[in-house]
Design a protein around this motif. Structure first.
Motif, PDB file in Angstrom:
ATOM      1  N   ASN A  48       2.945  13.064   8.972  1.00 46.91           N
ATOM      2  CA  ASN A  48       2.284  11.577   8.757  1.00 46.91           C
ATOM      3  C   ASN A  48       0.907  11.994   8.354  1.00 46.91           C
ATOM      4  O   ASN A  48       0.182  12.914   8.756  1.00 46.91           O
ATOM      5  CB  ASN A  48       2.183  10.538  10.133  1.00 46.91           C
ATOM      6  CG  ASN A  48       3.490  10.007  10.253  1.00 46.91           C
ATOM      7  OD1 ASN A  48       4.221   9.568   9.348  1.00 46.91           O
ATOM      8  ND2 ASN A  48       3.997   9.949  11.369  1.00 46.91           N
ATOM      9  N   THR A 104       0.842  -1.307  -0.153  1.00 48.24           N
ATOM     10  CA  THR A 104       0.177  -0.157   0.126  1.00 48.24           C
ATOM     11  C   THR A 104       0.972   1.166   0.072  1.00 48.24           C
ATOM     12  O   THR A 104       2.058   1.214   0.422  1.00 48.24           O
ATOM     13  CB  THR A 104      -1.071   0.010   1.107  1.00 48.24           C
ATOM     14  OG1 THR A 104      -0.267   0.033   2.214  1.00 48.24           O
ATOM     15  CG2 THR A 104      -1.831  -1.353   1.231  1.00 48.24           C
ATOM     16  N   THR A 141       1.292   5.448   0.936  1.00 47.71           N
ATOM     17  CA  THR A 141       0.476   6.431   1.896  1.00 47.71           C
ATOM     18  C   THR A 141       1.219   7.724   1.436  1.00 47.71           C
ATOM     19  O   THR A 141       2.614   7.722   1.760  1.00 47.71           O
ATOM     20  CB  THR A 141       0.763   6.116   3.412  1.00 47.71           C
ATOM     21  OG1 THR A 141       0.137   4.948   3.641  1.00 47.71           O
ATOM     22  CG2 THR A 141       0.354   7.230   4.282  1.00 47.71           C
TER      23      THR A 141
END
Length: 247
Positions: free
Chosen positions: A247, A216, A218
């Protein structure tokens, strides 16, 4: 071809005729302005008639001490050059693309690569608690203007299709598509710095992507910048500075 290799006619019979077209080789001579860093290299691709896909494998381009190169014994057609970097997983990614350039049979074409645009450098500042060893980070820059993929009219034969592509690439729409389809990526270094050589003029978005073992992605952050028309690629790269990656 030797005369004895030609087919012989039986007595009282005729033989078939063969027409041979000899196509002269062509060559590129040129110079690459951006810096080739460690684990980076320059490749050349012959393009198909639509100039959106490649015809055969890439040819490695060797630069001399003055960053000049020569590619000889080439077939006539369209060619593109790609500046690539080897990633830590053994693959490669494109840092910049140039062309396509038309090469006529029997001709030598001089090209200067990287003279339109600017190089961009910078560094991502990662959060203190970021687990760098648990993922792969990559910097990605893409045009801020989406280019509409060209659609060839149906019912055209091969000659008419090629004529359509030639007309498209010389049109304002074709030049706009070629200019705005920029999409480059690069695995960032251990100190989280990045480098993109000779981006053509336009508006861009820069992304920092995180790839986990699960596959995945991000998106950690993004920022926008612009390369103006008439930018001088021979100057030092534009430094975007330290970019905070939250983040």
């Amino acid at each position: 071809m030797r005369g004895k290799d030609l087919p012989k006619a039986a007595e009282g019979k005729s033989t078939f005729a063969r027409r041979i077209k000899l196509i002269p080789y062509a060559s590129f001579q040129g110079k690459y302005l951006p810096q080739i860093k460690e684990n980076e290299f320059l490749e050349m691709y012959r393009m198909n008639s639509n100039r959106l896909s490649v015809d055969g494998p890439a040819q490695m381009i060797t630069l001399d001490n003055d960053n000049r190169f020569e590619a000889t014994k080439l077939m006539a057609g369209w060619y593109s050059f790609v500046h690539r970097v080897r990633s830590s997983n053994g693959g490669t990614t494109a840092l910049a693309t140039y062309g396509p350039f038309e090469l006529a049979g029997g001709k030598v074409r001089e090209v200067i690569l990287g003279n339109d645009g600017r190089s961009v450098v910078g560094r991502f500042v990662l959060p203190e608690n970021f687990q760098r060893d648990a993922c792969v980070l990559s910097a990605l820059v893409s045009s801020n203007i989406l280019a509409v993929y060209p659609q060839v009219p149906s019912g055209l034969d091969s000659a008419a299709t090629l004529a359509w592509w030639n007309a498209f690439w010389s049109s304002d729409e074709g030049r706009r598509y070629h200019r705005n389809r920029c999409y480059f990526t690069n695995n960032i270094t251990t100190d989280a710095s990045f480098y993109f050589p000779s981006l053509p003029p336009g508006k861009y978005k820069l992304f920092l992507n995180e790839m986990q073992p699960s596959g995945t992605h991000t998106k950690l952050m993004q920022t926008e910048f612009e390369i103006p028309d008439g930018a001088d690629s021979t100057r030092s790269p534009d430094d975007l500075g330290d970019l905070s990656a939250a983040n």
